[in-house]
Design an enzyme around this catalytic site. Structure first.
Site, mmCIF file in Angstrom:
data_model
loop_
_atom_site.group_PDB
_atom_site.id
_atom_site.type_symbol
_atom_site.label_atom_id
_atom_site.label_comp_id
_atom_site.label_asym_id
_atom_site.label_seq_id
_atom_site.Cartn_x
_atom_site.Cartn_y
_atom_site.Cartn_z
ATOM 1 N N LYS A 59 0.825 -1.211 0.000
ATOM 2 C CA LYS A 59 0.000 0.000 0.000
ATOM 3 C C LYS A 59 0.859 1.261 0.000
ATOM 4 O O LYS A 59 0.603 2.202 -0.752
ATOM 5 C CB LYS A 59 -0.913 -0.005 1.225
ATOM 6 N N CYS A 75 -0.513 0.681 6.286
ATOM 7 C CA CYS A 75 -0.777 -0.250 7.385
ATOM 8 C C CYS A 75 -1.721 -1.353 6.922
ATOM 9 O O CYS A 75 -2.557 -1.137 6.046
ATOM 10 C CB CYS A 75 -1.419 0.459 8.580
ATOM 11 N N ASP A 76 -1.586 -2.504 7.550
ATOM 12 C CA ASP A 76 -2.535 -3.585 7.306
ATOM 13 C C ASP A 76 -2.599 -4.452 8.552
ATOM 14 O O ASP A 76 -1.580 -4.661 9.218
ATOM 15 C CB ASP A 76 -2.121 -4.436 6.103
ATOM 16 N N SER A 77 -3.791 -4.940 8.860
ATOM 17 C CA SER A 77 -3.982 -5.748 10.060
ATOM 18 C C SER A 77 -4.511 -7.136 9.710
ATOM 19 O O SER A 77 -5.381 -7.283 8.851
ATOM 20 C CB SER A 77 -4.961 -5.062 11.020
ATOM 21 N N GLY A 112 0.876 -4.488 10.435
ATOM 22 C CA GLY A 112 2.107 -4.144 9.744
ATOM 23 C C GLY A 112 2.142 -2.661 9.439
ATOM 24 O O GLY A 112 1.121 -2.064 9.096
#
EC number: 3.6.1.9
Length: 204
Positions: A59, A75-77, A112
């Site tokens: 991203k 960000c990624d969860s 992340g």
């Protein structure tokens, strides 16, 4: 005339932008068009934590590709329960099933973070995973049904939030609660420092 924010959030998540705003961090939003499923498939088998970092990087890089200056954070969860990765349920039946499995137990929410400083001749990038253990109350079927009916869990990683209705169903968090919301401010501070920027420079 206002000065453009130096930080760009590569996410459409209202929770993430609220975290930044509440922390006094000036930022703008530019959503990437990353195909998360395609990126994950191309990478091959990964742990839930590795997947979160991979997608955060994808991203941030997609947005930074169109910039010649400034900072971009992606960000990624991914929620890990019994060793399995749980993304967004999307469907009520899936959210219901997950909550019936999770109640009274615990899981790990991995977020992340990938920060790119595009200033200068060459971009500088750093990434970090922050994980927190989430403990769930032993909620009833009626409570789960009522929660799923609100629609809140359908579009969030793991099918829950701690900053919304599901907060009543979470008994505790071991780790940074901001991680569970989707962006650890303390992690962002460390990443900014690695790129030579103090988080205080971004305060409104």
């Amino acid at each position: 005339m206002t000065t453009p924010a130096r930080l760009v959030l590569a996410s459409k998540s209202p929770a993430r932008t609220k975290l930044l705003s509440d922390a006094g961090i000036v930022h703008s939003i530019l959503v990437s068009d990353v195909d998360e499923d395609a990126v994950s498939a191309a990478a091959g088998p990964l742990t839930p934590a590795e997947t979160a970092l991979l997608l955060a990087r994808a991203k941030a890089e997609a947005v930074a590709a169109g910039m010649s200056d400034g900072l971009v954070v992606g960000c990624d969860s991914v929620f890990e329960f019994d060793g399995e990765p749980y993304g967004k349920p999307w469907e009520a039946a899936v959210a219901l099933e997950r909550w019936q499995l999770m109640r009274g137990k615990s899981g790990v929410l991995h977020t992340g973070h990938w920060l790119i400083n595009a200033a200068g001749r060459e971009s500088v990038a750093h990434g970090e995973i922050n994980s927190a253990v989430v403990h769930f109350e032993d909620v009833s079927d009626a409570e789960i049904l009522a929660y799923v009916a609100t629609g809140e869990p359908l579009q969030v990683a793991g099918g829950f939030t701690i900053d919304g209705l599901a907060g009543a169903f979470i008994s505790g968090v071991d780790g940074d609660p901001h991680t569970v919301v989707g962006l650890s401010i303390s992690t962002l501070r460390r990443l900014l420092a690695k790129t030579g920027v103090s988080i205080t420079e971004l305060w409104a």
